[in-house]
Write an enzyme that holds these catalytic residues in place. Structure first.
Site, PDB file in Angstrom:
ATOM      1  CD  GLU A  45      58.243  58.568  41.089  1.00 55.64           C
ATOM      2  OE1 GLU A  45      59.481  58.532  41.225  1.00 55.64           O
ATOM      3  OE2 GLU A  45      57.456  57.853  41.753  1.00 55.64           O
ATOM      4  CE  LYS A 114      61.754  58.945  44.182  1.00 60.18           C
ATOM      5  NZ  LYS A 114      61.059  57.846  43.483  1.00 60.18           N
ATOM      6  CB  CYS A 175      57.587  58.293  44.868  1.00 63.28           C
ATOM      7  SG  CYS A 175      56.823  56.641  44.964  1.00 63.28           S
ATOM      8  CG  LEU A 356      37.363  26.731  33.650  1.00 62.99           C
ATOM      9  CD1 LEU A 356      37.928  27.674  34.703  1.00 62.99           C
ATOM     10  CD2 LEU A 356      35.994  27.223  33.185  1.00 62.99           C
ATOM     11  CB  SER A 357      41.710  22.641  35.482  1.00 64.52           C
ATOM     12  OG  SER A 357      41.777  23.382  36.692  1.00 64.52           O
TER      13      SER A 357
END
Length: 705
Positions: A45, A114, A175, A356-357
């Site tokens: 689409e 459509k 779709c 980053l814990s």
């Protein structure tokens, strides 16, 4: 008599408004289909301009450039002696339509608009397009001058029609028309259309990949005939990941299907279909024949082209396909990773920065980046020149060729443990161990100096210093001290993201990754403008329980033993002081007043089952009757009532109470013989932390967030 046709569906990774790049990928798909023997090619689409152009669909430039691109495609020698259709926006009588445009040998055959727009989930199509409502009717469309000058053609039929070749008939859905309760494939099949074509832009949702396959299979079984479904794949600049799975089905059987997750920009999927199988299937269904005999006829556009060949008796028809869907753990590992790759290579940035814990959420984001690196290495090793070009461009290294995921991760991902006096040794150790196994460039910093500086400014102005509740402070002081830490981490994340490549003698900057899961967003359990406020968040649509399952999978699949201790550890923000023995005092579930399992259940009921608080209460009373009393269930439900909005946290809690909330409280109080004050106070917990979503959060449970 044998009539075998070879047809191709295309899976494309398009980019909104990238007309030149989109055209190149369309032409590549046409060439590949032609080289593999296809006589017909279809695609996704709005493939010409890209699906997610949004308000650019209101600009005349978008329509003009779409026609210019179509002209280039039509005039290409790749398209000679091949029936082709593409998806693009078309303006007709000052109305914008989402269309399929079919052509053969430089002649436009049909523009099919459509007929059913999609406004569910993350779709907002009626903001830009209008559905064509004139069933079985066409109008003459006056072609742009640039098309007429090159082809000599002045008009083309526009509307609800089908294309008739010498040997078969082709009709179109776009779709949503496959999902719609009044799907057009039934009417078209009754009118003698044998090949139904659908260009789609269907995005990924966890545990939902089978739905499209089931719809396609059922459509081709009930209506009889072939169903060709082409879908986009990848991120074209928005919050969703289009998930491929282009499919060809025949009489209820899937014959071919493209990959759901891949870094490949163009994938062409073929099948050879015997038209006589369609006719035999249909004529054997007597009820269908009786209905078809009185069905309305579609307008037919003649195309002097035979899709089958005289030698097709020697061609083997494609047998049914047996495939296995990905598990939810595989979907999390692959889908967000592909989304990150598309976003990174099109952002112009040089990688990612992740606080980053050592907890489940940030570890999940880090592991998804590692999965992305694995896919990049795999694609390069299998000869994908585009992926190799992209990774060299990202890293500003024209000679680099990735050979393993960890070494690539060390170049693309910077992880940072932002510790404080309230952080434990265990989380620091877990973060370091995981970073080592992933291969990320890992640093550790302390935020205490910045926190103390801010509190010093406050003290200079007011003469007061807030303290935690364990030290005698009130709730407001306690919350403010936690939020300072969270927001400092966000500020530092952006400072380091902008400068770390400078430190490493590389151009550009890094995208800041978020790590707030969907449960916490629904609950409001995060601080505005903390580390949840990132550039992009790959786990923003995933529940905590699914993230744990993903890490269990990744531990075995990627041999990341460091994940074991992370999975077992209790979730904690580590924003309040530790106990004297260094152990945690604060945990997420204690702060929220509910478990993550309960929170996930609330999310499913509120966002997927569309339950209000009272409906949710009624369902959970039955579900949890063995564990909780009705009053306990009501207390938990009221904690989830987020309709109340705090408008002043300084002079006392003032509320705007929307219509219906008061009646709801009265009803639940009568049921439970509970005072209004009790329920109100119990719901305040939910209002102390207000949500702030990331700038870009990957949506994997569309109705969920």
């Amino acid at each position: 008599m044998v009539h075998k046709v070879t047809v191709a569906v295309s899976t494309l990774n398009q980019w909104a408004l990238d007309f030149e790049g989109n055209m190149a990928r369309i032409l590549q798909s046409i060439l590949e289909a032609k080289d593999m023997g296809a006589s017909y090619r279809t695609g996704p689409e709005l493939e010409v301009c890209g699906y997610s152009c949004e308000d650019h669909f209101r600009e005349s430039d978008t329509f003009l450039h779409s026609w210019e691109t179509l002209l280039e495609i039509m005039m290409s020698p790749f398209c000679e002696n091949m029936l082709v259709d593409v998806g693009m926006p078309v303006m007709h009588h000052n109305v914008a339509y989402n269309c399929r445009v079919a052509f053969f040998n430089r002649k436009l055959l049909l523009i099919r608009p459509k007929m059913a727009m999609c406004d569910d989930g993350n779709y907002r199509e009626t903001r830009w397009f209008t559905a064509w409502t004139k069933a079985l009717k066409t109008e003459e469309y006056l072609l742009p001058l640039l098309i007429t000058q090159h082809t000599g053609q002045q008009t083309v039929p526009f509307g609800d029609a089908v294309i008739e070749t010498r040997d078969t008939c082709i009709g179109y859905e776009i779709c949503e028309e496959l999902w719609n309760v009044s799907s057009k494939h039934i009417d078209m099949s009754l009118s003698g259309v044998e090949i139904i074509v659908n260009g789609s832009a269907s995005y990924m949702e966890l545990r939902k990949a089978h739905i499209t396959a089931d719809l396609i299979r059922n459509a081709s079984f009930k209506a009889g005939g072939a169903y060709l479904f082409s879908n986009l794949r990848g991120c074209d600049g928005q919050r969703v990941y289009f998930n491929g799975c282009s499919t060809i089905a025949l009489n209820g059987e899937l014959l071919a299907r493209s990959q759901q997750f891949a870094l490949q920009d163009v994938e062409v999927t073929l099948a050879t279909i015997d038209l006589e199988d369609i006719r035999a299937h249909r004529i054997s269904q007597r009820s269908r024949c009786i209905t078809a005999a009185k069905a309305a006829a579609y307008p037919r556009i003649r195309c002097d082209f035979e899709m089958s060949t005289r030698s097709d008796i020697f061609i083997t028809s494609t047998p049914p396909l047996h495939y296995t869907s990905h598990t939810v753990e595989e979907e999390i590992a692959l889908g967000p990773a592909c989304w990150l790759w598309d976003y990174l290579r099109r952002s112009g940035q040089g990688g990612f920065f992740l606080p980053l814990s050592g907890g489940v959420d940030s570890s999940s984001s880090a592991t998804i980046v590692y999965s992305m690196c694995r896919q990049v290495v795999h694609a390069v090793q299998h000869g994908d020149a585009q992926v190799l070009y992209d990774i060299r461009k990202i890293l500003a290294d024209t000679d680099y060729t990735p050979d393993n995921a960890a070494s690539l991760c060390s170049r693309l991902l910077v992880t940072c443990y932002m510790g404080s006096v309230n952080s434990s040794k265990e989380t620091r150790s877990r973060a370091a161990q995981l970073a080592s196994q992933l291969g990320s460039y890992h640093i550790e910093i302390s935020i205490d100096l910045a926190v103390n500086a801010l509190l010093g400014i406050f003290n200079v102005v007011t003469g007061l210093t807030p303290v935690f509740r364990t030290q005698g402070g009130c709730a407001r002081q306690n919350l403010a001290l936690q939020n300072i830490q969270s927001r400092i981490r966000m500020v530092l994340a952006y400072v380091f993201a902008q400068l770390m490549l400078w430190v490493r003698n590389r151009p550009g900057g890094l995208l800041v990754l978020g790590s707030a899961n969907v449960d916490e967003s629904l609950r409001g359990y995060l601080t505005k403008y903390d580390c949840s406020s990132a550039d992009i968040n790959p786990i923003g649509g995933i529940a905590k329980s699914d993230l744990r399952r993903f890490l269990v999978y990744a531990k075995e699949r990627y041999n990341l033993s460091a994940l074991e201790s992370i999975i077992q550890a209790p979730p904690t923000a580590e924003l309040e002081p530790l106990q004297e023995n260094g152990q945690l005092l604060q945990t997420d579930e204690q702060d929220m007043g509910m478990s993550y399992a309960e929170l996930s259940e609330y999310g499913r009921l509120r966002k997927q089952s569309f339950c209000g608080p009272y409906s949710m209460f009624c369902k959970l009373v039955a579900t949890w009757k063995g564990d909780l009393s009705p009053k306990e269930v009501a207390d938990k439900c009221m904690q989830r009532v987020i309709a109340l909005t705090i408008i002043d946290l300084i002079t006392g809690l003032s509320f705007i109470v929307p219509t219906g909330v008061g009646n709801l409280r009265q009803l639940m109080m009568r049921l439970l013989n509970c005072s209004p004050l009790t329920l109100l106070l119990q719901s305040m917990k939910d209002l102390l932390a207000m949500s702030c979503f990331c700038h870009m959060t990957l949506v994997l449970n569309a109705p969920y967030i």
